[in-house]
Scaffold this motif. Sequence first.
Motif, PDB file in Angstrom:
ATOM      1  N   GLU A  79       0.832  -1.209   0.000  1.00 20.15           N
ATOM      2  CA  GLU A  79       0.000   0.000   0.000  1.00 20.15           C
ATOM      3  C   GLU A  79       0.865   1.258   0.000  1.00 20.15           C
ATOM      4  O   GLU A  79       0.587   2.212  -0.738  1.00 20.15           O
ATOM      5  N   ARG A  81       3.900   1.519  -1.124  1.00 13.75           N
ATOM      6  CA  ARG A  81       4.577   1.585  -2.419  1.00 13.75           C
ATOM      7  C   ARG A  81       3.661   2.180  -3.491  1.00 13.75           C
ATOM      8  O   ARG A  81       4.087   3.025  -4.284  1.00 13.75           O
ATOM      9  N   VAL A  82       2.412   1.764  -3.507  1.00 11.26           N
ATOM     10  CA  VAL A  82       1.468   2.273  -4.497  1.00 11.26           C
ATOM     11  C   VAL A  82       1.211   3.762  -4.278  1.00 11.26           C
ATOM     12  O   VAL A  82       1.201   4.553  -5.233  1.00 11.26           O
ATOM     13  N   ALA A  91      -3.141   4.497   0.181  1.00 14.14           N
ATOM     14  CA  ALA A  91      -3.703   3.485  -0.714  1.00 14.14           C
ATOM     15  C   ALA A  91      -4.152   2.301   0.113  1.00 14.14           C
ATOM     16  O   ALA A  91      -3.578   2.024   1.185  1.00 14.14           O
ATOM     17  N   TRP A 207      -0.907   1.972 -15.466  1.00 13.63           N
ATOM     18  CA  TRP A 207       0.558   1.874 -15.452  1.00 13.63           C
ATOM     19  C   TRP A 207       1.171   2.139 -16.827  1.00 13.63           C
ATOM     20  O   TRP A 207       2.241   2.734 -16.928  1.00 13.63           O
ATOM     21  N   PHE A 231      -3.075  -5.139 -10.191  1.00 19.27           N
ATOM     22  CA  PHE A 231      -1.730  -5.707 -10.089  1.00 19.27           C
ATOM     23  C   PHE A 231      -1.492  -6.883 -11.024  1.00 19.27           C
ATOM     24  O   PHE A 231      -0.383  -7.396 -11.090  1.00 19.27           O
ATOM     25  N   ALA A 242      -5.591  -1.913  -5.883  1.00 16.02           N
ATOM     26  CA  ALA A 242      -5.445  -0.900  -4.845  1.00 16.02           C
ATOM     27  C   ALA A 242      -6.313   0.299  -5.185  1.00 16.02           C
ATOM     28  O   ALA A 242      -6.488   0.644  -6.361  1.00 16.02           O
ATOM     29  N   LEU A 278       5.684  -4.481  -9.764  1.00 13.98           N
ATOM     30  CA  LEU A 278       6.058  -3.069  -9.717  1.00 13.98           C
ATOM     31  C   LEU A 278       7.563  -2.887  -9.915  1.00 13.98           C
ATOM     32  O   LEU A 278       8.009  -1.907 -10.519  1.00 13.98           O
TER      33      LEU A 278
END
Length: 396
Positions: A79, A81-82, A91, A207, A231, A242, A278
């Motif tokens: 979370e 990281r996002v 997140a 992304w 993801f 997320a 990621l």
Amino acid sequence: MSETATAQDEQPAEPLPAEEQMRRRRADAYRQGTRVLARTGLRASLRERLAGLQEAAPEVYDLDEPSDIYGNGVVEALERRVAALLGTEAAAFFPTGTMAQQVALRCWAARTGSPTVALHALAHPEVHERGALREVAGLRTVRVTGEPRLPTAQEIRDFAEPFGTLMVELPLRDAGFVLPSWEELTELVEAARERDAVVHFDGARLWESTVRLGRSLPEIADLADSVYVSFYKSLDGIGGAALAGPKSLVEEAKTWRHRYGGMIFQQFPTALAALAGLERELPRLPDYVRHARVVAAALREGFAGAGVPWARVHPEEPHTHQFQVWLPYDPDTLLDTAVRQAEETGTYLFPGFWAQEGPGLSMTEVTVTAEGLAWTPDDVRAAVADFVTRLPGAPR
């Protein structure tokens, strides 16, 4: 042993249904194929998936840390990281994107006082969720447009009905993975703001949108009040999603996540796979997008050179690393031709399903990932020429 038992044992096995036979042929052709434009974990064996996760996990998280319990540990790391990647305050991890977006939209409905969500007629909730926004969240949807493009700012300004939230799918998958320009997107958001509506981005494939939009992920996410990301669609994860946005919204969303049954006891395989995606796939997506344009151009040239009377690549220059191919044949013929080509040559040009889009007209989706980067335009044109020779009635 009795004669009756012996006779039963010697009876030939029932033939597999045609659908199951084709499923097995497709799986074998994909596994044994030497050339594909994309290989994804979705079609890998359990052994391959576990081996890949075992290899990648130590690169993205300390495996000596305790496992997660109800969303802590590695899930919280994901979370954070996002949120950092998107430039949002917070997140929340969700087991599915459908759940994440239902929660986001019902939270915004409560805050705006309006249960009406404006979206595209081809948006995921309208096409793929069996009316969940209405049946589960109690929301009402209105369709701004059904054209195979994103809504325009003028359409938002002129829309006859009031709405509290505008949901924008970036890219719009069922229209051909299409994106607006950056200027069109900013004007669209401004038009929604003029109507005092909040804006939520369905960014399942956000992304890979940076190339077409020419902006960073934080710049794109900053336009919206909330963003959902997946993801597994582009990052090759196991699953999960997320919801990112203001901290107060994310905390409220976590409450609804629990109510929806999304507080799962342990989710470390999914979280680790997402972190690996990621780390490994996200930096490569721009290369995939740029090469998809090369592949798309070669496909057009290949079909034209092979004399196919009507063939389309949409968009002509892909907006992401995924796009559509349309051909004037029925789906079963195209599916069988693609599998036969893979079985006989090792080249699996079109491993996806073909959908009937009209009388004698079918469409498939093409994806370009790491394996596709090795394909030159000549390789693509040669594969197309060979594919066409296998079609019934094709010019020889």
